[in-house]
Motif scaffolding. Structure first.
Motif, PDB file in Angstrom:
ATOM      1  N   THR A  27       0.971  -0.890   0.326  1.00 27.89           N
ATOM      2  CA  THR A  27       0.100   0.020  -0.004  1.00 27.89           C
ATOM      3  C   THR A  27       1.261   1.210  -0.094  1.00 27.89           C
ATOM      4  O   THR A  27       0.973   1.667  -1.344  1.00 27.89           O
ATOM      5  CB  THR A  27      -0.956  -0.292   1.098  1.00 27.89           C
ATOM      6  OG1 THR A  27       0.185  -0.041   2.400  1.00 27.89           O
ATOM      7  CG2 THR A  27      -1.810  -1.493   1.106  1.00 27.89           C
ATOM      8  N   ARG A  50       2.378  12.575  15.886  1.00 24.56           N
ATOM      9  CA  ARG A  50       1.412  11.839  15.649  1.00 24.56           C
ATOM     10  C   ARG A  50       0.874  11.747  17.712  1.00 24.56           C
ATOM     11  O   ARG A  50       1.328  11.844  18.528  1.00 24.56           O
ATOM     12  CB  ARG A  50       1.556  10.540  15.388  1.00 24.56           C
ATOM     13  CG  ARG A  50      -0.069  10.209  15.544  1.00 24.56           C
ATOM     14  CD  ARG A  50       0.198   8.226  14.436  1.00 24.56           C
ATOM     15  NE  ARG A  50      -0.439   7.823  14.908  1.00 24.56           N
ATOM     16  CZ  ARG A  50      -1.042   7.180  13.599  1.00 24.56           C
ATOM     17  NH1 ARG A  50      -0.817   7.589  12.349  1.00 24.56           N
ATOM     18  NH2 ARG A  50      -2.989   6.391  13.896  1.00 24.56           N
ATOM     19  N   ASN A  54      -4.486   8.637  18.699  1.00 28.91           N
ATOM     20  CA  ASN A  54      -4.211   8.264  17.662  1.00 28.91           C
ATOM     21  C   ASN A  54      -3.586   6.268  17.571  1.00 28.91           C
ATOM     22  O   ASN A  54      -2.528   7.036  16.856  1.00 28.91           O
ATOM     23  CB  ASN A  54      -4.030   8.813  16.285  1.00 28.91           C
ATOM     24  CG  ASN A  54      -4.330   8.842  14.702  1.00 28.91           C
ATOM     25  OD1 ASN A  54      -4.689   7.553  14.863  1.00 28.91           O
ATOM     26  ND2 ASN A  54      -3.981   9.092  13.602  1.00 28.91           N
ATOM     27  N   HIS A  59       0.972  -4.790  12.119  1.00 31.35           N
ATOM     28  CA  HIS A  59       1.311  -5.988  10.453  1.00 31.35           C
ATOM     29  C   HIS A  59       2.108  -6.962  11.469  1.00 31.35           C
ATOM     30  O   HIS A  59       3.026  -7.536  11.596  1.00 31.35           O
ATOM     31  CB  HIS A  59       2.221  -5.443   9.936  1.00 31.35           C
ATOM     32  CG  HIS A  59       1.693  -3.867   9.081  1.00 31.35           C
ATOM     33  ND1 HIS A  59       1.260  -2.811  10.181  1.00 31.35           N
ATOM     34  CD2 HIS A  59       1.690  -3.931   8.162  1.00 31.35           C
ATOM     35  CE1 HIS A  59       1.351  -2.097   9.057  1.00 31.35           C
ATOM     36  NE2 HIS A  59       1.366  -1.747   8.173  1.00 31.35           N
ATOM     37  N   ARG A 114      -3.407  -6.286  10.390  1.00 34.51           N
ATOM     38  CA  ARG A 114      -3.222  -6.498   8.947  1.00 34.51           C
ATOM     39  C   ARG A 114      -1.990  -7.159   8.105  1.00 34.51           C
ATOM     40  O   ARG A 114      -0.711  -7.050   8.949  1.00 34.51           O
ATOM     41  CB  ARG A 114      -3.109  -5.036   8.059  1.00 34.51           C
ATOM     42  CG  ARG A 114      -1.813  -4.493   7.487  1.00 34.51           C
ATOM     43  CD  ARG A 114      -2.695  -2.823   6.678  1.00 34.51           C
ATOM     44  NE  ARG A 114      -1.354  -2.781   5.838  1.00 34.51           N
ATOM     45  CZ  ARG A 114      -0.901  -3.108   4.283  1.00 34.51           C
ATOM     46  NH1 ARG A 114      -1.190  -3.877   4.225  1.00 34.51           N
ATOM     47  NH2 ARG A 114       0.065  -3.052   3.511  1.00 34.51           N
ATOM     48  N   SER A 136       1.975   5.450   8.517  1.00 33.87           N
ATOM     49  CA  SER A 136       2.165   5.344   6.706  1.00 33.87           C
ATOM     50  C   SER A 136       3.550   6.618   7.350  1.00 33.87           C
ATOM     51  O   SER A 136       3.592   7.419   8.612  1.00 33.87           O
ATOM     52  CB  SER A 136       1.586   5.922   5.912  1.00 33.87           C
ATOM     53  OG  SER A 136       0.848   7.267   6.796  1.00 33.87           O
ATOM     54  N   SER A 174      -4.839   0.685   2.878  1.00 32.78           N
ATOM     55  CA  SER A 174      -5.235  -0.165   3.445  1.00 32.78           C
ATOM     56  C   SER A 174      -6.847  -0.141   3.346  1.00 32.78           C
ATOM     57  O   SER A 174      -6.759   0.702   4.076  1.00 32.78           O
ATOM     58  CB  SER A 174      -4.912  -1.743   4.145  1.00 32.78           C
ATOM     59  OG  SER A 174      -4.513  -0.462   5.353  1.00 32.78           O
ATOM     60  N   ARG A 187     -12.623   3.063   6.784  1.00 35.50           N
ATOM     61  CA  ARG A 187     -12.019   3.828   5.325  1.00 35.50           C
ATOM     62  C   ARG A 187     -11.648   3.073   4.591  1.00 35.50           C
ATOM     63  O   ARG A 187     -11.544   2.010   3.885  1.00 35.50           O
ATOM     64  CB  ARG A 187     -10.076   4.036   5.912  1.00 35.50           C
ATOM     65  CG  ARG A 187      -8.664   4.394   5.235  1.00 35.50           C
ATOM     66  CD  ARG A 187      -8.085   5.004   6.633  1.00 35.50           C
ATOM     67  NE  ARG A 187      -6.761   3.377   5.632  1.00 35.50           N
ATOM     68  CZ  ARG A 187      -5.076   3.670   6.174  1.00 35.50           C
ATOM     69  NH1 ARG A 187      -5.271   4.884   6.305  1.00 35.50           N
ATOM     70  NH2 ARG A 187      -4.772   1.944   5.914  1.00 35.50           N
ATOM     71  N   GLY A 217      -8.106   9.142  13.498  1.00 32.39           N
ATOM     72  CA  GLY A 217      -6.337   9.768  12.312  1.00 32.39           C
ATOM     73  C   GLY A 217      -7.691   9.736  11.273  1.00 32.39           C
ATOM     74  O   GLY A 217      -6.612  10.948  10.642  1.00 32.39           O
TER      75      GLY A 217
END
Ligand code: TXA
Ligand code: MG
Length: 310
Positions: A27, A50, A54, A59, A114, A136, A174, A187, A217
């Protein structure tokens, strides 16, 4: 190949030391750290600027690893079978005895997880004894990175290492689906809703309202190149960069097309790349022509609307 192996080793070395690294996924690139370590994950928030509230996506390499931390259900298994590894994130119930750092969840009882589909990153995940928290790899509210160079653009020498995995194939984050109590798309992203509906035999739609509470987020300003963006423009101003869905016969050097023939999947892949190029060229404003709001077009429009709130 040999090079990849030594880079994977290097990544593991830094991650084991509770450092953050840049990590490729299909992604976008992530800023990765040991999800079980508070020390490591606190560095992610600092680097990205950040807000602590949030939460992060974690992963995993496989189901076995996931089951240590989350309670799974039948809808999850159906989607997992069809789309994983791939560009979809599931919000699941966290197990009471999970080792996930409370930094990752902001002390909440759910976890976003994910299984990234990138061969180098899967090799790395396989070698680790912990899953990787990875948002990200951009400074908060900015454009997500789709190459190693983009990550370096964002953080420079502040991060120790970026694992090179070439261009991200999907180029957009994603799709996030909540599977706790109510099923909901949180999302839009790399898997189209129509594909999910087919598997679950549902008719889910993306509803923009009230997402702020569930997905902290997905605030109003996001994915922004730091330059004002005007949407649904027919005629751009001469000084503006103009983003088009497909190539035109009459073309000016300020024009940037997302796909030669207007293919929406290809356009999604090129969106962040194009915004970053335009930002670097120091245009003072960007206009975008109307993008069809179907399939991946819906995800592109979602990102552009948020980016235009700058
Ligand atoms: O494609 C992706 O998902 C990329 C790559 C690196 O995997 N990651 C990514 O992470 O986009 P990030 O942090 O930029 O976006 C994750 C979103 C945020 O909006 C966050 O609020 C939401 O997921 N999120 C995280 N945990 C959540 C949870 N437990 N419930 C609901 N939303 C959550
Ligand atoms: Mg992000």
């Amino acid at each position: 190949m040999k090079n990849n192996l030594s880079n994977i080793k290097k990544s593991k070395y830094y991650l084991d030391k509770n450092e953050c690294i840049g990590m490729p996924t299909e992604t976008v690139y992530g800023l990765a750290a040991n999800a079980y370590s508070s020390k490591a994950t606190s560095k992610i928030f600092k680097l990205k600027k950040r807000p602590k509230k949030n939460p992060l996506i974690v992963h995993y390499y496989n189901l076995e690893m996931l089951k240590r931390d989350c309670i799974i259900n039948s809808n999850f298994l159906k989607l997992f079978k069809n789309f994983c590894p791939g560009p979809i994130t599931f919000v699941l119930k966290l197990k009471k005895n999970s080792r996930i750092s409370t930094n990752v969840t902001n002390n909440k009882k759910t976890l976003a997880v994910r299984f990234p589909n990138h061969s180098i990153t899967r090799k790395l995940l396989k070698k680790l004894e912990y899953p990787l928290a990875a948002p990200s790899a951009n400074i908060s509210t900015g454009i997500s990175p789709v190459t190693k160079e983009d990550v370096i653009d964002e953080f420079g020498k502040k991060i120790k290492f970026v694992l090179n995995g070439g261009n991200s194939k999907v180029g957009l984050e994603s799709t996030i689906i909540n599977l706790v109590n109510k099923i909901e798309i949180l999302r839009l992203g790399g898997i189209e809703i129509s594909q999910i509906n087919k598997v679950l035999k549902t008719s889910l739609k993306f509803r923009k309202k009230n997402k702020k509470m569930i997905v902290p987020g997905q605030g109003k300003i996001h994915y922004s190149p730091g330059v004002p963006i005007r949407l649904n423009v027919k005629k751009p101003k001469l000084s503006e960069a103009f983003i088009l869905i497909k190539k035109r016969k009459i073309f000016s050097k300020n024009f940037y097309y997302l796909s030669k023939k207007g293919n929406l999947k290809e356009a999604a892949k090129k969106l962040y790349k194009t915004l970053r190029i335009i930002k670097k060229k120091k245009f003072k404003s960007i206009s975008v022509e109307k993008i069809p709001n179907t399939g991946f077009g819906e995800a592109i429009n979602d990102r552009l609307i948020r980016a235009s709130k700058f």
